[in-house]
Design an enzyme around this catalytic site. Sequence first.
Site, PDB file in Angstrom:
ATOM      1  N   SER A   1       0.836  -1.269  -0.006  1.00 52.67           N
ATOM      2  CA  SER A   1       0.050   0.039   0.021  1.00 52.67           C
ATOM      3  C   SER A   1       0.701   1.309  -0.083  1.00 52.67           C
ATOM      4  O   SER A   1       1.992   1.301   0.637  1.00 52.67           O
ATOM      5  CB  SER A   1      -0.985  -0.134   1.378  1.00 52.67           C
ATOM      6  OG  SER A   1      -1.511   1.151   1.446  1.00 52.67           O
TER       7      SER A   1
ATOM      8  N   LYS B   1       1.992  -3.884   6.460  1.00 56.30           N
ATOM      9  CA  LYS B   1       2.176  -3.916   4.925  1.00 56.30           C
ATOM     10  C   LYS B   1       3.800  -3.816   4.924  1.00 56.30           C
ATOM     11  O   LYS B   1       4.245  -4.542   4.066  1.00 56.30           O
ATOM     12  CB  LYS B   1       1.479  -2.690   4.156  1.00 56.30           C
ATOM     13  CG  LYS B   1       0.031  -3.101   4.192  1.00 56.30           C
ATOM     14  CD  LYS B   1      -0.246  -4.372   3.097  1.00 56.30           C
ATOM     15  CE  LYS B   1      -1.702  -4.886   3.465  1.00 56.30           C
ATOM     16  NZ  LYS B   1      -1.996  -5.933   2.732  1.00 56.30           N
TER      17      LYS B   1
ATOM     18  N   TYR C   1      -1.912  -0.892  10.775  1.00 55.71           N
ATOM     19  CA  TYR C   1      -2.256  -1.392   9.442  1.00 55.71           C
ATOM     20  C   TYR C   1      -1.139  -1.136   8.454  1.00 55.71           C
ATOM     21  O   TYR C   1      -0.479  -2.212   7.929  1.00 55.71           O
ATOM     22  CB  TYR C   1      -3.473  -0.801   8.800  1.00 55.71           C
ATOM     23  CG  TYR C   1      -3.583  -1.074   7.298  1.00 55.71           C
ATOM     24  CD1 TYR C   1      -4.027  -2.344   6.993  1.00 55.71           C
ATOM     25  CD2 TYR C   1      -3.348  -0.106   6.542  1.00 55.71           C
ATOM     26  CE1 TYR C   1      -4.005  -2.477   5.435  1.00 55.71           C
ATOM     27  CE2 TYR C   1      -3.384  -0.305   5.243  1.00 55.71           C
ATOM     28  CZ  TYR C   1      -3.678  -1.680   4.543  1.00 55.71           C
ATOM     29  OH  TYR C   1      -3.730  -1.782   3.140  1.00 55.71           O
TER      30      TYR C   1
END
Length: 334
Positions: free
Chosen positions: A117, A145, A141
């Site tokens: 991302s 990643k 989050y």
Amino acid sequence: MKVLVTGGAGYIGSTTAKALEEAGHVPVILDSLLSGPRAFVRDRIFYQGDVADRALLSRVVEEHPDLDCTIHMAARIIVPESVEQPYAYYRDNVAGSLELFDQLATLGKPRVLFSSSASIYATVEGFEVTEQSPLAPGSPYARTKAMMEAILIDMAAATDLRAIILRYFNPIGSDPDLESGVYVREPSHVLGQLVLAAQGLKDHFTITGTEHPTRDGTGIRDYIHVWDLAKAHVAAVEQFDQALAQQEASSLVLNVGTGSGVTVRELVTAFEKVYGAQVPVREAPPRPGDAVGAYANVDEVRRVLGWSAELSLEDAIASALAWGRRRKEILGYD
Ligand SMILES: NC(=O)c1ccc[n+]([C@@H]2O[C@H](COP(=O)([O-])OP(=O)(O)OC[C@H]3O[C@@H](n4cnc5c(N)ncnc54)[C@H](O)[C@@H]3O)[C@@H](O)[C@H]2O)c1
């Protein structure tokens, strides 16, 4: 080619499965249905379960020994939830993926395409980021990643595993046949909020943050049509070995965006043009943790995969609106 798609019941996974089929490939879906709707799996080959379930993965490979590649999209993806539940995010995204990668290597299925991302980038001057730009993941989050990227790169350096990491920018829109799209009941992202305000379901759209150092003071993003994003996966799967050989690398990171930055005010203007009506707008200070944003430098993905986005911002907005009118038929809720 036969391609394992983890998270294939999700928004991007189901769209990618369709793009794979259109290009003549066969997707095999592995999804726990933690969030993705069963309806998005359609009549595809489907295994319901967790990516960390080694026995299940063995069964998938036994039943599909001709799997060429895995696209690993399954993840928990809700940023505020990741702040509240870091354990679930690190367990499922990081520890779960670690098991998946090791089991794929053990089973002799070394090609992994990974969904990363743009949220891992630090804010840079000018807002255009290349794959070498500094990273500063701003939430649990985003940190999952960044960690998964590091794990894959290390494992690819040490084992037979091979990895192409795609850093997605901001996917919007639906697949061209309106069979899948955003399925959350109350979308919190900017386009979903615009649709709600335009339909009168909210009395106005709030621009949060109007004093950012961008051309009009509002946040900047790189909105990519999800169908273009899906097709980037097809290009990566089809050219997996050549792409890595060309770089003489065991892993590779590529930005997948349009290459254009769009501010929130510009998005509102484009939305009003496509929708054909004005949206009531209010301005508010930025929320804590709001990022100014980024847009992709896409030279590398164009050079390595020959892929670039073809659809416009207006196409993507029209597609999101059309999906909004259709989705009740498929999901059973507005
Ligand atoms: N949507 C975005 O804006 C965006 C941006 C950048 C990157 N990504 C990444 O793209 C991928 C797909 O995102 P999406 O928007 O389609 O999300 P999504 O939530 O619609 O899809 C994720 C899918 O993974 C499944 N899943 C979750 N944990 C699982 C597990 N442990 N085992 C098996 N299945 C599991 C869910 O049921 C869901 O169907 C994710 O990895 C996400 O981090 C998304």
